[in-house]
Design a protein around this motif. Structure first.
Motif, PDB file in Angstrom:
ATOM      1  N   ARG A 501       0.839  -1.196   0.000  1.00  0.00           N
ATOM      2  CA  ARG A 501       0.000   0.000   0.000  1.00  0.00           C
ATOM      3  C   ARG A 501       0.870   1.240   0.000  1.00  0.00           C
ATOM      4  O   ARG A 501       1.981   1.221   0.534  1.00  0.00           O
ATOM      5  N   PRO A 502       0.393   2.333  -0.590  1.00  0.00           N
ATOM      6  CA  PRO A 502       1.140   3.593  -0.477  1.00  0.00           C
ATOM      7  C   PRO A 502       1.314   3.967   0.992  1.00  0.00           C
ATOM      8  O   PRO A 502       0.519   3.602   1.852  1.00  0.00           O
ATOM      9  N   GLU A 503       2.385   4.689   1.278  1.00  0.00           N
ATOM     10  CA  GLU A 503       2.635   5.134   2.644  1.00  0.00           C
ATOM     11  C   GLU A 503       1.528   6.089   3.102  1.00  0.00           C
ATOM     12  O   GLU A 503       0.735   6.587   2.304  1.00  0.00           O
ATOM     13  N   LEU A 504       1.515   6.338   4.409  1.00  0.00           N
ATOM     14  CA  LEU A 504       0.532   7.281   4.946  1.00  0.00           C
ATOM     15  C   LEU A 504       0.631   8.636   4.256  1.00  0.00           C
ATOM     16  O   LEU A 504      -0.372   9.310   4.035  1.00  0.00           O
ATOM     17  N   TYR A 505       1.842   9.025   3.902  1.00  0.00           N
ATOM     18  CA  TYR A 505       2.058  10.319   3.243  1.00  0.00           C
ATOM     19  C   TYR A 505       3.393  10.263   2.516  1.00  0.00           C
ATOM     20  O   TYR A 505       4.220   9.371   2.740  1.00  0.00           O
ATOM     21  N   SER A 506       3.584  11.216   1.638  1.00  0.00           N
ATOM     22  CA  SER A 506       4.845  11.346   0.915  1.00  0.00           C
ATOM     23  C   SER A 506       5.483  12.683   1.258  1.00  0.00           C
ATOM     24  O   SER A 506       4.790  13.641   1.619  1.00  0.00           O
TER      25      SER A 506
END
Length: 638
Positions: A501-506
């Motif tokens: 999954r994509p990280e919580l934020y970039s």
């Protein structure tokens, strides 16, 4: 003393004319006879002496007047330094990084610097202005008046080396004198600062010190998951050791979800926890109470609903395997087929595809697996006792996965604890583990990265390009690995890694690649959209997978939706990096540049060094004085 117009000095040669006129001027005297000759001779002698003195005085004042008049037109000056008479190119670097939001005496460091700098600039002075995100070349105050006071904080930060390179590239005339004025808080530069360029640029460093370095920030956040819960962990930092309590709020868009206190207890860092098991956060926000630096008081994140991971396994013996018990959870959608009854078209729907001891791969299956790999799928290969080195040829750049076969018992004695499969699996690196063994094994190609190894150093499980390859069959006749505690974390985590999954934020400006399964038409693109803007991230199409890279877009923080036309594919969040919150004052004692504590002090020094004493007006005054003296001599001297 230097003359701006030295050619005028050639006129001094014309002074020979009045000298010659004086020397060769002859007068004839007419003799008159008188009775008293002695008296007349005495009068005549006195008259000649007075006339001669008067003529010499007139000549001297006239020559001196002409000399000073010519010198005045030659414009003599006395420079305060060797570079004072050179054409000067001045570049001013105004640091507008986030740390310049720290307080000065009354305003922020940036606002105070802008006001002081504006007051020191002359109205017609030409200069170039450089900030971390903007450039104005060869301008005056009037040219940038509209933009100057709107200079705001920027997330990027020059290193001194890059700053010097940027300044050198902006100088236009290499024969002129080059000056670089740096206005900064001196925070968060590299430890070893090189401030002596080879080109000889005159560098003036103005270091503005904040009145306080106290600052609290949300440094990072991460999600901690178990089979039954999800916990959001947030690290709150203080630059100085603190015993203050900071209120931290958890919000979903504008809705307040929870609040808690961050207790530092005489420390610089603390971690708080929020239970987020029963909620998705498409527009999650962590926020602390406002303080001196605002950019690090909020952290945007997105927590999406987890989709089930599709796993397909095929085998040759037509019955359920040990995999069924491992993947029998709500996280996975697991299907197992025998090779003879398998519909190859199902492979494209899988996130993880497992070849469990199949006898052979026919060309159609091989082609579908290659397509599956091209689309970013993860493959597990478990050989059987009849597998040969050529069985799986073509799955890895047309080379063999296996090299040779050996029939002897070997123990699996080495674990690569640093591999992502074993992250958070072991609390410590266990040495006396009850390791499993195999009765026969195949040597895995050395280009694969070992995960589990035999006692002789060869790989039992290795990985390359999303292909996980075992060196032995896992049925109980040839191996007891399925009875080992390692079997569950290995297969379970391979499945989790197959659908990252994509990280919580970039972090804005950092490379972040996200794979999205979608079918894009020829001229179609994905866009990042929020309420205020729409940007196009860098993207690469790989089959039915599109890989986006958010390193260059977006450039502002907040929540974004990744859209394909009007369809929302993902919710993404972006934040600035927190490097500006970890203040690192540089050591001014090691610098070779001239340092100042205020802008007026630096500009006064800069002006004095380029000050020129103009003498032409004094020369003109002397010339007028001597001409007036000549007139007085002619009028009053008998």
């Amino acid at each position: 003393m230097i003359f701006e117009k030295p050619d005028v000095l050639y006129f001094l040669l014309l002074l020979i004319i009045p000298i010659l006129v004086h020397l060769f001027q002859l007068r004839k005297f007419k003799t008159t006879k008188f009775s008293n000759v002695a008296l007349l001779e005495r009068i005549k002698l006195q008259s000649r002496k007075s006339s001669t003195i008067k003529k010499w005085l007139i000549l001297a004042t006239r020559l001196l007047g002409l000399i000073f008049l010519i010198l005045a037109f030659a414009k003599p000056v006395i420079p305060s330094s060797d570079n004072a008479l050179q054409k000067d190119e001045t570049i001013i670097y105004l640091d507008n990084s986030f740390s310049m939001e720290l307080p000065a005496k009354q305003l922020t460091l940036l606002e105070e610097a802008k006001q002081n700098l504006w007051g020191q600039l002359n109205q017609n002075q030409r200069f170039s202005l450089l900030t971390n995100d903007k450039v104005w070349k060869n301008v005056t105050k009037n040219d940038i008046k509209a933009d100057f006071f709107s200079i705001d904080f920027a997330p990027v930060h020059f290193s001194f080396e890059n700053l010097l390179l940027k300044a050198e590239s902006m100088f236009e005339d290499q024969m002129s004198s080059h000056s670089l004025i740096i206005i900064t808080d001196g925070l968060n530069f590299e430890d070893k600062v090189r401030l002596k360029p080879e080109s000889g640029t005159d560098i003036n460093l103005i270091v503005k010190s904040p009145s306080s370095l106290e600052n609290f920030s949300i440094a990072s956040a991460q999600l901690q998951t178990t089979n039954t819960s999800k916990t959001l962990l947030a690290e709150i930092r203080s630059y100085n050791v603190s015993n203050k309590d900071v209120t931290v709020s958890l919000m979903d868009n504008e809705e307040l979800i929870a609040k808690t206190k961050a207790n530092f207890e005489e420390s610089t860092s603390t971690v708080i926890k929020f239970d987020v098991s029963n909620r998705d956060f498409k527009k999650g926000i962590l926020e602390i109470e406002p303080d001196v630096m605002s950019y690090d008081n909020k952290l945007f994140f997105s927590l999406r609903e987890e989709k089930k991971i599709n796993i397909i396994a095929i085998n040759s013996y037509g019955q359920k395997s040990f995999l069924t018990s491992i993947y029998n959870t709500e996280k996975f959608n697991f299907q197992e087929f025998s090779l003879g009854k398998f519909d190859y078209s199902k492979i494209s729907d899988a996130d993880l595809f497992i070849l469990n001891e199949i006898d052979d791969i026919n060309p159609i299956l091989l082609s579908r697996i290659e397509e599956f790999q091209d689309n970013g799928g993860t493959l597990i290969i478990i050989p059987n006792k009849n597998t040969t080195p050529a069985t799986f040829k073509g799955l890895v750049n047309n080379s063999n996965i296996y090299q040779s076969s050996t029939s002897e018992q070997r123990e699996i004695t080495s674990i690569n604890f640093d591999h992502p499969l074993f992250k958070n699996v072991f609390s410590e690196q266990i040495q006396n583990f009850d390791y499993p063994s195999t009765q026969m094994f195949l040597e895995i190609n050395s280009s694969f990265s070992p995960i589990l190894k035999y006692s002789n150093g060869q790989s039992f499980l290795a990985e390359k390009d999303n292909i996980y390859s075992f060196s032995s069959a896992l049925n109980t006749d040839l191996s007891n690995f399925t009875n080992s505690p390692l079997v569950v974390p290995v297969f379970y985590n391979i499945a989790l890694e197959s659908n990252v999954r994509p990280e919580l934020y970039s972090i804005i400006g950092e490379e972040n690649k996200i794979d999205i399964k979608t079918n894009l038409k020829k001229d179609e693109i994905l866009k990042l959209v929020n309420e205020s803007q729409q940007v196009i991230p860098q993207q690469t199409k790989l089959g039915n997978v599109v890989q986006i890279n958010t390193q260059y877009q977006p450039k502002s923080t907040g929540h974004f939706q990744l859209k394909q036309k009007d369809s929302v594919l993902l919710d993404l969040s972006f934040n600035y990096g927190r490097i500006e919150s970890d203040f690192n004052p540089m050591d001014l004692s090691t610098l070779e540049a001239k340092t100042f504590l205020s802008i007026p002090e630096a500009f006064n020094s800069f002006t004095e060094k380029r000050k020129i004493l103009e003498l032409w007006i004094w020369m003109l005054i002397f010339a007028i004085g001597f001409f007036l003296t000549e007139l007085l001599i002619l009028r009053f001297l008998k």
